[in-house]
Design a protein around this motif. Structure first.
Motif, PDB file in Angstrom:
ATOM      1  N   ILE A 183       0.831  -1.204   0.000  1.00  0.00           N
ATOM      2  CA  ILE A 183       0.000   0.000   0.000  1.00  0.00           C
ATOM      3  C   ILE A 183       0.869   1.260   0.000  1.00  0.00           C
ATOM      4  CG2 ILE A 183      -1.667   1.334   1.358  1.00  0.00           C
ATOM      5  CD1 ILE A 183      -2.776  -1.443   2.279  1.00  0.00           C
ATOM      6  N   LEU A 184       1.927   1.266   0.829  1.00  0.00           N
ATOM      7  CA  LEU A 184       2.820   2.433   0.881  1.00  0.00           C
ATOM      8  C   LEU A 184       3.521   2.664  -0.454  1.00  0.00           C
ATOM      9  CD1 LEU A 184       4.494   2.194   4.398  1.00  0.00           C
ATOM     10  CD2 LEU A 184       2.945   3.965   3.557  1.00  0.00           C
ATOM     11  N   ALA A 185       3.992   1.595  -1.081  1.00  0.00           N
ATOM     12  CA  ALA A 185       4.678   1.743  -2.367  1.00  0.00           C
ATOM     13  C   ALA A 185       3.728   2.323  -3.410  1.00  0.00           C
ATOM     14  CB  ALA A 185       5.230   0.398  -2.828  1.00  0.00           C
ATOM     15  N   ASN A 186       2.483   1.856  -3.430  1.00  0.00           N
ATOM     16  CA  ASN A 186       1.507   2.372  -4.384  1.00  0.00           C
ATOM     17  C   ASN A 186       1.161   3.827  -4.087  1.00  0.00           C
ATOM     18  OD1 ASN A 186      -0.488   1.887  -6.610  1.00  0.00           O
ATOM     19  ND2 ASN A 186      -1.876   2.532  -4.981  1.00  0.00           N
ATOM     20  N   ARG A 187       0.951   4.148  -2.818  1.00  0.00           N
ATOM     21  CA  ARG A 187       0.607   5.523  -2.442  1.00  0.00           C
ATOM     22  C   ARG A 187       1.744   6.493  -2.774  1.00  0.00           C
ATOM     23  NH1 ARG A 187      -2.584   8.491  -3.526  1.00  0.00           N
ATOM     24  NH2 ARG A 187      -2.164  10.492  -2.629  1.00  0.00           N
ATOM     25  N   ASN A 188       2.979   6.043  -2.548  1.00  0.00           N
ATOM     26  CA  ASN A 188       4.109   6.907  -2.860  1.00  0.00           C
ATOM     27  C   ASN A 188       4.199   7.147  -4.358  1.00  0.00           C
ATOM     28  OD1 ASN A 188       7.272   7.190  -3.516  1.00  0.00           O
ATOM     29  ND2 ASN A 188       6.664   8.240  -1.634  1.00  0.00           N
ATOM     30  N   TYR A 189       4.006   6.112  -5.135  1.00  0.00           N
ATOM     31  CA  TYR A 189       4.037   6.266  -6.586  1.00  0.00           C
ATOM     32  C   TYR A 189       2.956   7.247  -7.039  1.00  0.00           C
ATOM     33  CZ  TYR A 189       3.965   5.266 -11.542  1.00  0.00           C
ATOM     34  OH  TYR A 189       4.007   5.394 -12.904  1.00  0.00           O
ATOM     35  N   MET A 190       1.763   7.147  -6.459  1.00  0.00           N
ATOM     36  CA  MET A 190       0.688   8.068  -6.801  1.00  0.00           C
ATOM     37  C   MET A 190       1.060   9.500  -6.403  1.00  0.00           C
ATOM     38  SD  MET A 190      -1.268   6.155  -8.428  1.00  0.00           S
ATOM     39  CE  MET A 190      -2.517   7.373  -8.761  1.00  0.00           C
ATOM     40  N   ASN A 191       1.722   9.669  -5.243  1.00  0.00           N
ATOM     41  CA  ASN A 191       2.179  11.002  -4.831  1.00  0.00           C
ATOM     42  C   ASN A 191       3.096  11.609  -5.883  1.00  0.00           C
ATOM     43  OD1 ASN A 191       2.593  10.560  -1.219  1.00  0.00           O
ATOM     44  ND2 ASN A 191       0.788  10.994  -2.411  1.00  0.00           N
ATOM     45  N   LEU A 192       3.907  10.778  -6.509  1.00  0.00           N
ATOM     46  CA  LEU A 192       4.858  11.276  -7.498  1.00  0.00           C
ATOM     47  C   LEU A 192       4.189  11.631  -8.826  1.00  0.00           C
ATOM     48  CD1 LEU A 192       7.848   8.901  -6.743  1.00  0.00           C
ATOM     49  CD2 LEU A 192       7.598  11.316  -6.129  1.00  0.00           C
ATOM     50  N   LEU A 193       2.919  11.298  -8.953  1.00  0.00           N
ATOM     51  CA  LEU A 193       2.172  11.667 -10.160  1.00  0.00           C
ATOM     52  C   LEU A 193       1.207  12.824  -9.898  1.00  0.00           C
ATOM     53  CD1 LEU A 193       1.352   8.091 -11.482  1.00  0.00           C
ATOM     54  CD2 LEU A 193       3.162   9.623 -12.235  1.00  0.00           C
ATOM     55  N   GLU A 194       1.176  13.316  -8.666  1.00  0.00           N
ATOM     56  CA  GLU A 194       0.231  14.374  -8.324  1.00  0.00           C
ATOM     57  C   GLU A 194       0.929  15.741  -8.324  1.00  0.00           C
ATOM     58  OE1 GLU A 194      -1.252  12.735  -4.672  1.00  0.00           O
ATOM     59  OE2 GLU A 194      -2.577  11.343  -5.716  1.00  0.00           O
ATOM     60  N   MET A 195       1.466  16.176  -7.216  1.00  0.00           N
ATOM     61  CA  MET A 195       2.095  17.509  -7.121  1.00  0.00           C
ATOM     62  C   MET A 195       3.265  17.708  -8.097  1.00  0.00           C
ATOM     63  SD  MET A 195       0.472  19.547  -5.212  1.00  0.00           S
ATOM     64  CE  MET A 195       1.642  20.865  -4.936  1.00  0.00           C
ATOM     65  N   PRO A 196       4.096  16.723  -8.312  1.00  0.00           N
ATOM     66  CA  PRO A 196       5.229  16.965  -9.215  1.00  0.00           C
ATOM     67  C   PRO A 196       4.839  17.377 -10.634  1.00  0.00           C
ATOM     68  CG  PRO A 196       5.709  15.095  -7.833  1.00  0.00           C
ATOM     69  CD  PRO A 196       4.249  15.444  -7.606  1.00  0.00           C
ATOM     70  N   ILE A 197       3.601  17.172 -11.044  1.00  0.00           N
ATOM     71  CA  ILE A 197       3.210  17.623 -12.382  1.00  0.00           C
ATOM     72  C   ILE A 197       3.390  19.135 -12.502  1.00  0.00           C
ATOM     73  CG2 ILE A 197       0.733  17.941 -11.923  1.00  0.00           C
ATOM     74  CD1 ILE A 197       2.093  16.371 -15.104  1.00  0.00           C
ATOM     75  N   LEU A 198       3.163  19.839 -11.393  1.00  0.00           N
ATOM     76  CA  LEU A 198       3.380  21.295 -11.407  1.00  0.00           C
ATOM     77  C   LEU A 198       4.861  21.633 -11.532  1.00  0.00           C
ATOM     78  CD1 LEU A 198       0.831  22.317  -8.644  1.00  0.00           C
ATOM     79  CD2 LEU A 198       0.559  22.508 -11.132  1.00  0.00           C
ATOM     80  N   PHE A 199       5.712  20.760 -11.010  1.00  0.00           N
ATOM     81  CA  PHE A 199       7.156  20.927 -11.162  1.00  0.00           C
ATOM     82  C   PHE A 199       7.557  20.736 -12.623  1.00  0.00           C
ATOM     83  CE2 PHE A 199      11.327  18.756 -11.323  1.00  0.00           C
ATOM     84  CZ  PHE A 199      12.124  19.799 -10.885  1.00  0.00           C
ATOM     85  N   TYR A 200       6.996  19.716 -13.245  1.00  0.00           N
ATOM     86  CA  TYR A 200       7.328  19.457 -14.645  1.00  0.00           C
ATOM     87  C   TYR A 200       6.890  20.638 -15.511  1.00  0.00           C
ATOM     88  CZ  TYR A 200       7.316  14.718 -12.682  1.00  0.00           C
ATOM     89  OH  TYR A 200       7.510  13.616 -11.895  1.00  0.00           O
ATOM     90  N   VAL A 201       5.713  21.163 -15.251  1.00  0.00           N
ATOM     91  CA  VAL A 201       5.195  22.278 -16.053  1.00  0.00           C
ATOM     92  C   VAL A 201       6.056  23.529 -15.873  1.00  0.00           C
ATOM     93  CG1 VAL A 201       3.233  23.849 -16.388  1.00  0.00           C
ATOM     94  CG2 VAL A 201       2.841  21.387 -16.124  1.00  0.00           C
ATOM     95  N   VAL A 202       6.396  23.870 -14.626  1.00  0.00           N
ATOM     96  CA  VAL A 202       7.211  25.074 -14.400  1.00  0.00           C
ATOM     97  C   VAL A 202       8.593  24.901 -15.040  1.00  0.00           C
ATOM     98  CG1 VAL A 202       8.244  24.577 -12.121  1.00  0.00           C
ATOM     99  CG2 VAL A 202       7.677  26.914 -12.742  1.00  0.00           C
ATOM    100  N   GLY A 203       9.112  23.689 -15.010  1.00  0.00           N
ATOM    101  CA  GLY A 203      10.406  23.441 -15.648  1.00  0.00           C
ATOM    102  C   GLY A 203      10.351  23.612 -17.153  1.00  0.00           C
ATOM    103  N   VAL A 204       9.310  23.087 -17.769  1.00  0.00           N
ATOM    104  CA  VAL A 204       9.154  23.227 -19.224  1.00  0.00           C
ATOM    105  C   VAL A 204       8.932  24.689 -19.597  1.00  0.00           C
ATOM    106  CG1 VAL A 204       7.633  22.663 -21.170  1.00  0.00           C
ATOM    107  CG2 VAL A 204       8.368  20.859 -19.603  1.00  0.00           C
ATOM    108  N   MET A 205       8.136  25.379 -18.793  1.00  0.00           N
ATOM    109  CA  MET A 205       7.895  26.800 -19.085  1.00  0.00           C
ATOM    110  C   MET A 205       9.187  27.611 -18.973  1.00  0.00           C
ATOM    111  SD  MET A 205       4.198  27.518 -17.335  1.00  0.00           S
ATOM    112  CE  MET A 205       4.233  29.252 -17.746  1.00  0.00           C
ATOM    113  N   ALA A 206       9.972  27.347 -17.958  1.00  0.00           N
ATOM    114  CA  ALA A 206      11.236  28.072 -17.788  1.00  0.00           C
ATOM    115  C   ALA A 206      12.175  27.763 -18.948  1.00  0.00           C
ATOM    116  CB  ALA A 206      11.888  27.705 -16.454  1.00  0.00           C
TER     117      ALA A 206
END
Length: 125
Positions: A38-61
């Motif tokens: 359960i923890l491994a799955n939840r962590n993987y899901m966490n990495l698909l949630e907030m980090p999308i904003l990181f990817y977008v700001v990086g591409v924009m920059a």
């Protein structure tokens, strides 16, 4: 990539140990499963949630041609905090430690967005 491999390892191990049935993974995780799966799955899901904003700001920059050292430093700080968050999450999972890392990474991310906005505004003025 490490976390998706970690998740696959946890799922396969649970299946091989007969701690889980294969159909329990048809919709993610369903039914009683070990905390490690359960923890491994939840962590993987966490990495698909907030980090999308990181990817977008990086591409924009990148698209805006921003090569500022401060932006790169903030980006690596964000990555380091998320790596530490993942390590805490899938190892000893202390909620306050995990939350502190999560909150710090979000503060860095907000800073990246604000600084990007300032840079873009300054270029437009």
């Amino acid at each position: 990539m490490f976390m998706i491999l970690h998740l696959a390892f946890r799922r396969v191990r649970a299946f091989l140990r007969r701690e889980a049935r294969i159909d329990q993974f048809a919709l993610g995780e369903s039914g009683p499963l070990s905390q490690q799966v359960i923890l491994a799955n939840r962590n993987y899901m966490n990495l698909l949630e907030m980090p999308i904003l990181f990817y977008v700001v990086g591409v924009m920059a990148y698209a805006a041609g921003i090569e500022a050292t401060w932006f790169v430093a903030l980006a690596w700080t964000y990555v380091a905090l998320r790596v530490l968050h993942s390590i805490v999450h899938v190892t000893y999972n202390h909620v306050l430690h995990r939350f502190a890392l999560f909150a710090a990474s979000n503060v860095v991310l907000v800073g990246m967005w604000l600084l990007l906005a300032i840079q873009l505004h300054a270029r437009g003025s």
